[in-house]
Enzyme design. Sequence first.
Site, PDB file in Angstrom:
ATOM      1  N   HIS A  73      -2.849  -9.683  -1.202  1.00 27.33           N
ATOM      2  CA  HIS A  73      -3.037  -8.515  -0.856  1.00 27.33           C
ATOM      3  C   HIS A  73      -3.740  -8.475   0.284  1.00 27.33           C
ATOM      4  O   HIS A  73      -3.343  -7.790   1.624  1.00 27.33           O
ATOM      5  CB  HIS A  73      -3.783  -7.506  -1.659  1.00 27.33           C
ATOM      6  CG  HIS A  73      -3.858  -6.184  -1.408  1.00 27.33           C
ATOM      7  ND1 HIS A  73      -2.803  -5.494  -0.980  1.00 27.33           N
ATOM      8  CD2 HIS A  73      -4.987  -5.306  -1.316  1.00 27.33           C
ATOM      9  CE1 HIS A  73      -3.195  -4.248  -0.922  1.00 27.33           C
ATOM     10  NE2 HIS A  73      -4.709  -4.109  -0.870  1.00 27.33           N
TER      11      HIS A  73
ATOM     12  N   ASN B 114      -6.598  -4.170  -4.504  1.00 30.22           N
ATOM     13  CA  ASN B 114      -7.825  -3.729  -4.756  1.00 30.22           C
ATOM     14  C   ASN B 114      -7.756  -2.250  -5.586  1.00 30.22           C
ATOM     15  O   ASN B 114      -8.547  -1.956  -6.711  1.00 30.22           O
ATOM     16  CB  ASN B 114      -8.733  -3.728  -3.777  1.00 30.22           C
ATOM     17  CG  ASN B 114      -8.099  -2.532  -2.720  1.00 30.22           C
ATOM     18  OD1 ASN B 114      -7.144  -2.782  -2.076  1.00 30.22           O
ATOM     19  ND2 ASN B 114      -8.816  -1.526  -2.321  1.00 30.22           N
TER      20      ASN B 114
ATOM     21  N   ASP C 236       0.597  -1.083  -0.047  1.00 33.88           N
ATOM     22  CA  ASP C 236      -0.039  -0.061   0.035  1.00 33.88           C
ATOM     23  C   ASP C 236       0.805   1.280  -0.064  1.00 33.88           C
ATOM     24  O   ASP C 236       0.597   2.055   0.899  1.00 33.88           O
ATOM     25  CB  ASP C 236      -0.836  -0.041   1.289  1.00 33.88           C
ATOM     26  CG  ASP C 236      -1.722  -1.243   1.136  1.00 33.88           C
ATOM     27  OD1 ASP C 236      -3.060  -1.236   0.979  1.00 33.88           O
ATOM     28  OD2 ASP C 236      -1.244  -2.283   1.606  1.00 33.88           O
TER      29      ASP C 236
ATOM     30  N   ASP D 139      -1.559  -2.629  -3.970  1.00 35.69           N
ATOM     31  CA  ASP D 139      -2.082  -1.328  -3.910  1.00 35.69           C
ATOM     32  C   ASP D 139      -0.674  -0.219  -4.136  1.00 35.69           C
ATOM     33  O   ASP D 139       0.046   0.228  -3.453  1.00 35.69           O
ATOM     34  CB  ASP D 139      -2.628  -0.661  -2.567  1.00 35.69           C
ATOM     35  CG  ASP D 139      -3.993  -1.156  -2.713  1.00 35.69           C
ATOM     36  OD1 ASP D 139      -4.601  -1.843  -3.519  1.00 35.69           O
ATOM     37  OD2 ASP D 139      -4.709  -1.200  -1.530  1.00 35.69           O
TER      38      ASP D 139
ATOM     39  N   TYR E 132      -2.328   4.181  -6.410  1.00 35.36           N
ATOM     40  CA  TYR E 132      -3.598   4.782  -5.873  1.00 35.36           C
ATOM     41  C   TYR E 132      -3.826   5.890  -7.028  1.00 35.36           C
ATOM     42  O   TYR E 132      -4.727   6.800  -6.676  1.00 35.36           O
ATOM     43  CB  TYR E 132      -3.349   5.428  -4.471  1.00 35.36           C
ATOM     44  CG  TYR E 132      -3.244   4.436  -3.415  1.00 35.36           C
ATOM     45  CD1 TYR E 132      -4.327   4.306  -2.430  1.00 35.36           C
ATOM     46  CD2 TYR E 132      -2.236   3.853  -3.321  1.00 35.36           C
ATOM     47  CE1 TYR E 132      -4.336   3.301  -1.701  1.00 35.36           C
ATOM     48  CE2 TYR E 132      -2.057   2.870  -2.246  1.00 35.36           C
ATOM     49  CZ  TYR E 132      -3.079   2.815  -1.398  1.00 35.36           C
ATOM     50  OH  TYR E 132      -3.020   1.705  -0.436  1.00 35.36           O
TER      51      TYR E 132
ATOM     52  N   HIS F 242     -11.354  -3.680   6.708  1.00 37.31           N
ATOM     53  CA  HIS F 242     -11.371  -4.965   6.033  1.00 37.31           C
ATOM     54  C   HIS F 242     -11.490  -6.250   6.931  1.00 37.31           C
ATOM     55  O   HIS F 242     -10.935  -7.266   6.522  1.00 37.31           O
ATOM     56  CB  HIS F 242     -10.102  -4.819   5.057  1.00 37.31           C
ATOM     57  CG  HIS F 242      -9.815  -3.817   4.179  1.00 37.31           C
ATOM     58  ND1 HIS F 242     -10.872  -3.359   3.539  1.00 37.31           N
ATOM     59  CD2 HIS F 242      -8.936  -2.843   4.148  1.00 37.31           C
ATOM     60  CE1 HIS F 242     -10.443  -2.153   2.693  1.00 37.31           C
ATOM     61  NE2 HIS F 242      -9.251  -1.706   3.332  1.00 37.31           N
TER      62      HIS F 242
ATOM     63  N   HIS G 175      -3.045  -4.190   2.435  1.00 33.39           N
ATOM     64  CA  HIS G 175      -4.621  -3.697   2.392  1.00 33.39           C
ATOM     65  C   HIS G 175      -4.925  -3.128   3.842  1.00 33.39           C
ATOM     66  O   HIS G 175      -5.487  -2.063   3.430  1.00 33.39           O
ATOM     67  CB  HIS G 175      -5.406  -5.031   2.221  1.00 33.39           C
ATOM     68  CG  HIS G 175      -6.745  -4.780   1.665  1.00 33.39           C
ATOM     69  ND1 HIS G 175      -7.144  -3.967   0.755  1.00 33.39           N
ATOM     70  CD2 HIS G 175      -8.007  -5.512   2.151  1.00 33.39           C
ATOM     71  CE1 HIS G 175      -8.426  -4.057   0.469  1.00 33.39           C
ATOM     72  NE2 HIS G 175      -8.852  -4.878   1.255  1.00 33.39           N
ATOM     73  N   VAL G 176      -4.533  -3.448   5.004  1.00 32.77           N
ATOM     74  CA  VAL G 176      -4.837  -2.681   6.185  1.00 32.77           C
ATOM     75  C   VAL G 176      -3.814  -1.820   6.565  1.00 32.77           C
ATOM     76  O   VAL G 176      -2.566  -2.407   6.430  1.00 32.77           O
ATOM     77  CB  VAL G 176      -5.179  -3.848   7.353  1.00 32.77           C
ATOM     78  CG1 VAL G 176      -5.351  -3.168   8.480  1.00 32.77           C
ATOM     79  CG2 VAL G 176      -6.264  -4.872   7.079  1.00 32.77           C
ATOM     80  N   HIS G 177      -4.174  -0.781   6.433  1.00 35.03           N
ATOM     81  CA  HIS G 177      -3.040   0.503   6.354  1.00 35.03           C
ATOM     82  C   HIS G 177      -2.530   0.666   7.877  1.00 35.03           C
ATOM     83  O   HIS G 177      -2.504   1.484   8.696  1.00 35.03           O
ATOM     84  CB  HIS G 177      -3.636   1.685   6.178  1.00 35.03           C
ATOM     85  CG  HIS G 177      -4.058   1.539   4.850  1.00 35.03           C
ATOM     86  ND1 HIS G 177      -4.986   2.317   4.168  1.00 35.03           N
ATOM     87  CD2 HIS G 177      -3.812   0.643   3.618  1.00 35.03           C
ATOM     88  CE1 HIS G 177      -5.355   2.283   3.090  1.00 35.03           C
ATOM     89  NE2 HIS G 177      -4.434   1.011   2.866  1.00 35.03           N
TER      90      HIS G 177
END
Length: 542
Positions: free
Chosen positions: A362, A280, A197, A224, A227, A372, A399-401
């Site tokens: 991801h 995503n 990400d 990711d 963006y 998520h 995915h999870v920031h």
Amino acid sequence: MKSLVSFQRSFILLSLFLSLSNCHIPTTLEGPFLPVTVPFDVSTRGNTSDLPDTDPRVRRQVVGFEPEQISLSLSSTHDSVWVSWITGEFQIGYNIKPLDPNTVASVVRYGTSRFELGNEAEGQSLIYNQLYPFEGLQNYTSGIIHHVRLTGLEPSTLYYYQCGDPSLHAMSDIYYFRTMPISGPQSYPGRIAIVGDLGLTYNTTTTISHMTSNEPDLILLIGDVSYANLYLTNGTGSDCYSCSFSDTPIHETYQPRWDYWGRFMQSLVSRVPIMVVEGNHEIELQAENKTFVAYSSRFAFPSEESGSPSTFYYSFNAGGVHFIMLGAYIDYDKTGEQYRWLERDLANVDRSTTPWLVATWHPPWYSTYVAHYREAECMRVEMEELLYSYSVDIVFNGHVHAYERSNRVYNYKLDPCGPVHIAVGDGGNREKMSIPFVDEHGNCPDPSTTPGSYMGGFCATNFTSGPAAGKFCWDRQADYSAFRESSFGYGIFEVKNETWALWTWYRNQDSLKEVGDQIYIVRQPDICPVGQRAYYNCVASF
């Protein structure tokens, strides 16, 4: 017996090293660990604003058909490397005319001396379009993207190269890279950087600067990337993923952000290979329901070399580590092609040559953040048993920031033969940090809201046993969660031998030597044989 003796010898040597040092680094042999949460420090949020298109680091610095956005990626084994770059300018507007890839050659000259690039390889080129045939939405066509595969390379060897089209006098400067070591139980890259990400914010620049100082030999980017889909096609930024797009007939994406990202990253990835798997934000729906076009076009993947028909999943070796990159946003059912490929790939792994088996995709299966939460449960239901049966050692996700490391886990139970799951989706993205936890009062989501639109359906139901029986969320930090913290950063994975590897997570706000989380991950092949599904409930289970 031989593997047990080797493990004992490795344990004695590393124990001696740890005893001589003043800093004890925990090992998974000491686990499972009681869950730890580091409280969120509001001063560490950093600058989540994107670099503007006026920043010199994202501006086009070449002229004509000179190469830019130069990057490297690995093939399936040490003796082959991909070189990628772009020539020509992208176009965005209502009346665009794609460039002709046949007008520019794809040539790489390379050798072990910068003064004698005696080898030459040719590859293929392409352009891609991002089309929105609706009034008011601008279309995009890329520059010419080149991918050239170099073969016959020696292991652990420094090579120099330049790329471009010599007939047009449009060649790059001379760059260099070092090949991966030969696969073997005592042969590993020095440092493998793991990040997810990323995006292109000022936080991203801190992450990349910090990471570069650690001199990685390989980079894994777990989804990711740019963006670009947080921008309208007129270049207007959006802090709200849905509200700014509510009046458009399709969720548009501003493709020049990809070019900005490639320019910014060139100084690092032109000499350090980067391996990418889709997230995503790479979906990028356009006309005719096409998706993932930028992702599949801009990067080179060792798909064919690893027997995969897709850019969404593939595998490769880096010394004695076999990496499996999986796609969470395409079919992962047991009846699907990806699952059948995964079965074949796992069956072909020789653990005497590549003892370490690492899987990435991801969205995480094991996470305790609200963001998520259990979104990828259907994928876990389909694939977890197969990965477990082949004794996958570590799973990396994004995915999870935020950051989270699990105890060894399988099917939500603490299990000494399960993999360690590590989420590093904290690379610097624009969507800010994930902070709330599902075990905090009032934070447990409605189960019906958890499936993603591209994640295949609804599978996340209430737990049926253990401390969370009858509930959708734990009412305390789950036993499988060993350590969690909301901070931007990245990780370094260093394999020491066939059974010991050091994992270090670095936070952007810290000095270069300070660590946020560190642990030795230890394989136990003597009690976790490959291909045996029986597991050992010798510790407390969920």
